[in-house]
Design a protein around this motif. Sequence first.
Motif, PDB file in Angstrom:
ATOM      1  N   ALA A   9       0.765  -1.235   0.074  1.00  0.00           N
ATOM      2  CA  ALA A   9      -0.080   0.073   0.087  1.00  0.00           C
ATOM      3  C   ALA A   9       0.880   1.244  -0.132  1.00  0.00           C
ATOM      4  CB  ALA A   9      -1.027   0.036   1.290  1.00  0.00           C
ATOM      5  N   PRO A  10       1.979   1.285   0.638  1.00  0.00           N
ATOM      6  CA  PRO A  10       2.656   2.666   0.660  1.00  0.00           C
ATOM      7  C   PRO A  10       3.148   3.374  -0.832  1.00  0.00           C
ATOM      8  CG  PRO A  10       3.685   1.197   2.301  1.00  0.00           C
ATOM      9  CD  PRO A  10       2.496   0.541   1.466  1.00  0.00           C
ATOM     10  N   GLY A  11       3.170   2.310  -1.842  1.00  0.00           N
ATOM     11  CA  GLY A  11       3.513   2.816  -3.098  1.00  0.00           C
ATOM     12  C   GLY A  11       2.462   2.592  -4.335  1.00  0.00           C
ATOM     13  N   ALA A  12       1.165   2.291  -3.628  1.00  0.00           N
ATOM     14  CA  ALA A  12       0.361   1.767  -4.329  1.00  0.00           C
ATOM     15  C   ALA A  12      -0.038   2.918  -5.378  1.00  0.00           C
ATOM     16  CB  ALA A  12      -0.932   1.347  -3.693  1.00  0.00           C
ATOM     17  N   PHE A  13      -0.088   4.325  -4.899  1.00  0.00           N
ATOM     18  CA  PHE A  13      -0.649   5.178  -5.581  1.00  0.00           C
ATOM     19  C   PHE A  13       0.605   6.138  -6.346  1.00  0.00           C
ATOM     20  CE2 PHE A  13      -5.005   4.970  -5.149  1.00  0.00           C
ATOM     21  CZ  PHE A  13      -5.085   4.611  -3.833  1.00  0.00           C
ATOM     22  N   GLU A  14       1.695   5.586  -6.329  1.00  0.00           N
ATOM     23  CA  GLU A  14       2.726   6.216  -6.715  1.00  0.00           C
ATOM     24  C   GLU A  14       2.881   6.007  -8.495  1.00  0.00           C
ATOM     25  OE1 GLU A  14       6.629   5.575  -5.356  1.00  0.00           O
ATOM     26  OE2 GLU A  14       5.968   5.786  -3.315  1.00  0.00           O
ATOM     27  N   THR A  15       2.964   7.261  -9.163  1.00  0.00           N
ATOM     28  CA  THR A  15       3.088   7.256 -10.710  1.00  0.00           C
ATOM     29  C   THR A  15       4.483   8.094 -10.968  1.00  0.00           C
ATOM     30  OG1 THR A  15       1.919   9.427 -10.667  1.00  0.00           O
ATOM     31  CG2 THR A  15       0.703   7.510 -10.819  1.00  0.00           C
ATOM     32  N   GLY A  16       5.432   7.267 -11.383  1.00  0.00           N
ATOM     33  CA  GLY A  16       6.661   7.568 -11.688  1.00  0.00           C
ATOM     34  C   GLY A  16       7.233   7.993 -10.479  1.00  0.00           C
ATOM     35  N   ALA A  17       7.735   9.502 -10.459  1.00  0.00           N
ATOM     36  CA  ALA A  17       8.612   9.887  -9.266  1.00  0.00           C
ATOM     37  C   ALA A  17       7.589  10.698  -8.331  1.00  0.00           C
ATOM     38  CB  ALA A  17       9.690  10.852  -9.605  1.00  0.00           C
ATOM     39  N   LYS A  18       6.207  10.738  -8.597  1.00  0.00           N
ATOM     40  CA  LYS A  18       5.431  11.511  -7.803  1.00  0.00           C
ATOM     41  C   LYS A  18       4.410  10.731  -7.197  1.00  0.00           C
ATOM     42  CE  LYS A  18       5.404  15.813 -10.269  1.00  0.00           C
ATOM     43  NZ  LYS A  18       4.368  16.875 -10.875  1.00  0.00           N
ATOM     44  N   ASN A  19       3.941  10.926  -6.071  1.00  0.00           N
ATOM     45  CA  ASN A  19       2.737  10.163  -5.503  1.00  0.00           C
ATOM     46  C   ASN A  19       1.501  10.919  -5.473  1.00  0.00           C
ATOM     47  OD1 ASN A  19       2.668  11.710  -2.958  1.00  0.00           O
ATOM     48  ND2 ASN A  19       4.021  10.653  -1.995  1.00  0.00           N
ATOM     49  N   LEU A  20       0.316  10.425  -5.216  1.00  0.00           N
ATOM     50  CA  LEU A  20      -0.968  11.143  -5.468  1.00  0.00           C
ATOM     51  C   LEU A  20      -0.946  12.316  -4.574  1.00  0.00           C
ATOM     52  CD1 LEU A  20      -3.589  10.836  -6.394  1.00  0.00           C
ATOM     53  CD2 LEU A  20      -4.357   9.520  -4.353  1.00  0.00           C
ATOM     54  N   CYS A  21      -0.401  12.503  -3.178  1.00  0.00           N
ATOM     55  CA  CYS A  21      -0.369  13.605  -2.496  1.00  0.00           C
ATOM     56  C   CYS A  21       0.409  14.701  -3.115  1.00  0.00           C
ATOM     57  CB  CYS A  21       0.374  13.526  -1.170  1.00  0.00           C
ATOM     58  SG  CYS A  21      -0.715  12.414  -0.181  1.00  0.00           S
ATOM     59  N   ARG A  22       1.772  14.211  -3.814  1.00  0.00           N
ATOM     60  CA  ARG A  22       2.466  15.416  -4.377  1.00  0.00           C
ATOM     61  C   ARG A  22       1.924  15.795  -5.549  1.00  0.00           C
ATOM     62  NH1 ARG A  22       5.198  18.661  -2.511  1.00  0.00           N
ATOM     63  NH2 ARG A  22       4.276  19.951  -3.909  1.00  0.00           N
ATOM     64  N   MET A  23       1.043  15.144  -6.377  1.00  0.00           N
ATOM     65  CA  MET A  23       0.403  15.378  -7.684  1.00  0.00           C
ATOM     66  C   MET A  23      -0.539  16.363  -7.268  1.00  0.00           C
ATOM     67  SD  MET A  23       0.222  11.842  -9.480  1.00  0.00           S
ATOM     68  CE  MET A  23      -0.904  12.397 -10.835  1.00  0.00           C
ATOM     69  N   LEU A  24      -1.324  16.129  -6.017  1.00  0.00           N
ATOM     70  CA  LEU A  24      -2.317  17.202  -5.758  1.00  0.00           C
ATOM     71  C   LEU A  24      -1.858  18.488  -5.194  1.00  0.00           C
ATOM     72  CD1 LEU A  24      -5.219  18.047  -4.829  1.00  0.00           C
ATOM     73  CD2 LEU A  24      -4.933  17.039  -2.617  1.00  0.00           C
ATOM     74  N   GLU A  25      -0.728  18.483  -4.360  1.00  0.00           N
ATOM     75  CA  GLU A  25      -0.121  19.680  -4.240  1.00  0.00           C
ATOM     76  C   GLU A  25       0.550  20.480  -5.300  1.00  0.00           C
ATOM     77  OE1 GLU A  25       0.334  20.988  -1.133  1.00  0.00           O
ATOM     78  OE2 GLU A  25      -0.744  19.685  -0.244  1.00  0.00           O
ATOM     79  N   ASP A  26       0.929  19.695  -6.265  1.00  0.00           N
ATOM     80  CA  ASP A  26       1.592  20.519  -7.632  1.00  0.00           C
ATOM     81  C   ASP A  26       0.231  20.893  -8.422  1.00  0.00           C
ATOM     82  OD1 ASP A  26       4.041  19.667  -6.666  1.00  0.00           O
ATOM     83  OD2 ASP A  26       4.090  18.120  -8.289  1.00  0.00           O
TER      84      ASP A  26
END
Length: 75
Positions: A9-26
């Motif tokens: 689960a910790p990496g389940a939403f990772e896409t490339g170098a970004k995770n879901l949280c980072r994508m939302l922040e960006d």
Amino acid sequence: MRDEQRDPAPGAFETGAKNLCRMLEDSADRFGDRPALIFLDKVIPYNELRQKVHFMAAALQKIGIEKGDRVAIMR
């Protein structure tokens, strides 16, 4: 609370170098008041979505939920 034997689960939403949280922040930084979610007549802009996500994350942390724990949200 975390059981290391559980799941990936910790990496389940990772896409490339970004995770879901980072994508939302960006996205919130980039698009701000533009619509992030639209359902029927309800529109939630990126900034509001980020605020709601941070509020929920803080509430979960306050009751002891940690990174990697599974959480079900029911309404």
